[in-house]
Design an enzyme around this catalytic site. Structure first.
Site, PDB file in Angstrom:
ATOM      1  N   GLN A 192      -4.469  -5.157   7.046  1.00  0.00           N
ATOM      2  CA  GLN A 192      -5.456  -6.088   6.478  1.00  0.00           C
ATOM      3  C   GLN A 192      -5.450  -7.458   7.153  1.00  0.00           C
ATOM      4  OE1 GLN A 192      -7.724  -5.173   4.421  1.00  0.00           O
ATOM      5  NE2 GLN A 192      -6.917  -3.227   3.693  1.00  0.00           N
ATOM      6  N   LYS A 229     -10.562  -0.538  10.523  1.00  0.00           N
ATOM      7  CA  LYS A 229     -10.769  -1.715   9.677  1.00  0.00           C
ATOM      8  C   LYS A 229     -11.167  -2.936  10.502  1.00  0.00           C
ATOM      9  CE  LYS A 229      -7.297  -0.299   6.246  1.00  0.00           C
ATOM     10  NZ  LYS A 229      -8.068   0.355   5.198  1.00  0.00           N
ATOM     11  N   CYS A 265      -4.773   2.595  -3.616  1.00  0.00           N
ATOM     12  CA  CYS A 265      -3.527   3.118  -3.038  1.00  0.00           C
ATOM     13  C   CYS A 265      -2.350   2.182  -3.310  1.00  0.00           C
ATOM     14  CB  CYS A 265      -3.668   3.379  -1.541  1.00  0.00           C
ATOM     15  SG  CYS A 265      -4.915   4.604  -1.170  1.00  0.00           S
ATOM     16  N   HIS A 299       0.880  -1.175   0.000  1.00  0.00           N
ATOM     17  CA  HIS A 299       0.000   0.000   0.000  1.00  0.00           C
ATOM     18  C   HIS A 299       0.920   1.229   0.000  1.00  0.00           C
ATOM     19  CE1 HIS A 299      -2.821   2.920   1.789  1.00  0.00           C
ATOM     20  NE2 HIS A 299      -3.789   2.086   1.481  1.00  0.00           N
ATOM     21  N   ASP A 348       3.138  -4.505   8.063  1.00  0.00           N
ATOM     22  CA  ASP A 348       1.911  -3.719   7.890  1.00  0.00           C
ATOM     23  C   ASP A 348       0.742  -4.665   8.132  1.00  0.00           C
ATOM     24  OD1 ASP A 348      -0.388  -2.533   6.930  1.00  0.00           O
ATOM     25  OD2 ASP A 348       0.465  -1.890   5.020  1.00  0.00           O
TER      26      ASP A 348
END
Lengths: 142, 407
Positions: free
Chosen positions: B201, B224, B361, B121, B198
């Protein structure tokens, strides 16, 4: 929400058979513009004769709204002076704001009035017109 | 797990959009919030609101307890060894920028390397681009296989003794690829590099254990995972955080301030300059309670089944291109013939179906996919097979609607 308000037949026609899609070999000002929210790109070329837009072509990727809008804009702007072209772009901004404006030079453009009801798509419709503005303002200064 | 029951806990899902019951398939962009999270934030503002860490009064203590209680929940949720390893941020982006601006700029110099992948991302890509530019370090990419996955043999080749930072997404927001971050961390550590993950997600959808992954930094967002917007987390190992400089200066983060010199509080406070996002942290704590009550394993199993169903149903649509590997997390990125994703999203929206369209993104990844943009449907615990059926039906209608344009 009526989809047919957005995707009018005339818009789909410009999308399917875009006018002035391509590039000039020489003698044109090129403006590259992105729609950073979606990654669409337009490359607009203007052939100027003094302060008159002799011809315009565009290339790039985009959705039905952005491509049909570019197709219509390149038709409508042909033969306009810089001043007239800017006035045309202003009128298009008005159309996007929901104002009742007319386009005698190319009535097809009025079909894009439905975009006003789809706020997320206004950026698609204005991309080519923003490129036009950038191009003639650039030419103005040069 | 009964997602039809769970769905009822999310008030926003009970509405009609453009005359159709809402089907929300954009949780990878932002998830919806259960009533318990909304109530927790409301309760905080109605009863406990005050600034933290300074008031002597009762409300100040309650607000501080609520805020620090949320930190403890987060630490437990991702199995951090210590609560002070949890830094509250504005979101994943701010968390990754903190590592890139503080750790990387202090520890990288010319000739060093920062290793990432092309599937990142923008928020796990640009901070490293900028850190590389500022320090003279080289930014290197682990190549992608045709299905978008990475090979550990490539990781072994790309990471060298000059590598100082390896940063990678756990789950790709476009391809749904689940990266072998534990194995990559092991390789990074063998070369003396730190591993940044990261987790934007992954954290909402699966059990995460930062000690088991042995990553050095782990970033994620509250919104999220059923929590509010504006709150996120950076986990960092204590030994590393202790040697990092703050990047934001002001209230809340100081030990002593002089006219010309100042000193900082201990971790995590030195990285939380200014009044923090207290209500956001409270909401995140409530979101964690909510997810844990259902069970992360349950959520993962539900999404796994639903994704398999979605993949099967979607691949039946003629003219669809699905990006990424067969084995994937709960999202499907696709294109429908020559219909532009914007047009797909608009036609679906007219039927009450919310998906994402654009570059997500991930512009470098889009170039790699040779697609200027794509459509994405992402799933969460409140989605059902019925939602997938509505999507499939909607896509078939989209094709018909645009039939003459493509044909």
């Amino acid at each position: 929400m009526q989809l047919d308000d957005l995707y009018r037949r005339v818009i789909m026609d410009h999308y399917k058979n875009p006018r002035n899609r391509g590039t000039f070999d020489e003698g044109a000002v090129t403006i590259n513009l992105n729609n950073p929210t979606c990654g669409d790109k337009i490359s607009l070329q203007l052939q100027m004769d003094g302060d008159v837009v002799k011809a315009a072509k565009f290339s790039g990727e985009g959705c039905s709204i952005s491509l049909s809008s570019a197709s219509m804009m390149t038709e409508a702007v042909k033969g306009k002076t810089i001043e007239e072209a800017l006035e045309l772009a202003d009128r298009f901004s008005g159309l996007m704001k929901g104002e009742a404006v007319e386009f005698e030079e190319l009535e097809d453009i009025e079909a894009l009035s439905g975009v006003n009801k789809f706020p997320a798509r206004i950026k698609c419709a204005t991309l080519a017109w923003n490129a036009l503005r950038k191009g003639i303002e650039h030419d103005h200064q040069a | 797990m009964n997602s039809a029951q769970i769905r009822k806990l999310f008030p926003i899902l009970d509405q009609e959009v453009n005359g159709h019951p809402l089907v929300y398939l954009d949780s990878a962009a932002s998830s919806q919030k259960p009533i318990s999270v909304i109530e927790a934030v409301k309760q905080y503002y109605e009863h406990d609101n005050a600034n933290v860490h300074r008031g002597v009064h009762t409300l100040g203590s309650r607000a501080t307890d609520a805020y620090e209680g949320a930190r403890e929940k987060v630490a437990r949720f991702i199995n951090a060894k210590r609560t002070e390893e949890i830094i509250f941020t504005r979101g994943t982006t701010t968390a990754l920028n903190l590592v890139a601006s503080s750790y990387a700029r202090l520890n990288c110099q010319e000739g060093d390397e920062i290793v990432i992948t092309p599937m990142e991302h923008h928020s796990n890509l640009i901070p490293w681009q900028q850190a590389a530019k500022a320090t003279g370090a080289t930014l290197k990419y682990i190549p992608l296989q045709p299905d978008g996955t990475i090979l550990l043999s490539d990781v072994e080749q790309i990471i060298t003794d000059r590598t100082k930072v390896v940063s990678m997404t756990y789950v790709s927001n476009v391809l749904g690829v689940v990266n072998p971050v534990k194995q990559v961390a092991e390789i990074a550590h063998r070369h003396g590099a730190v591993m940044v993950v990261d987790g934007a997600q992954s954290t909402p959808h699966m059990k995460v254990d930062v000690q088991d992954l042995d990553c050095d930094f782990y970033a994620f967002s509250g919104h999220k995972m059923c929590g509010p917007t504006g709150i996120g987390v950076l986990y960092g190992k204590k030994s590393l955080l202790n040697n990092m400089e703050p990047i934001e200066f002001g209230g809340e983060m100081i030990d002593e301030v002089g006219l010309y010199e100042s000193t900082w509080k201990e971790i995590p406070y030195r990285f939380e300059g200014g009044t923090p996002i207290i209500a956001g942290a409270v909401g995140l704590g409530a979101a964690i309670d909510f997810l844990e009550e259902i069970g992360m394993d349950e959520i993962e199993r539900h999404e796994h089944q639903l994704t398999a169903y979605a993949m099967e149903r979607l691949s039946e649509i003629e003219g669809i291109t699905i990006y990424g590997p067969q084995k994937r997390a709960g999202l499907v990125t696709f294109n429908l013939g020559d219909v532009h994703p914007h047009d797909v999203a608009t036609v679906l929206d007219a039927q009450g179906i919310a998906i994402r369209a654009g570059h997500h993104c991930c512009q470098p990844l889009m170039r790699w996919l040779e697609a200027s943009s794509t459509a994405r449907a992402s799933l969460y615990l409140y989605n059902t097979e019925e939602d997938v059926d509505r999507l499939v039906k909607g896509l078939i209608q989209t094709k018909e609607y645009f039939g003459y344009a493509i044909g």
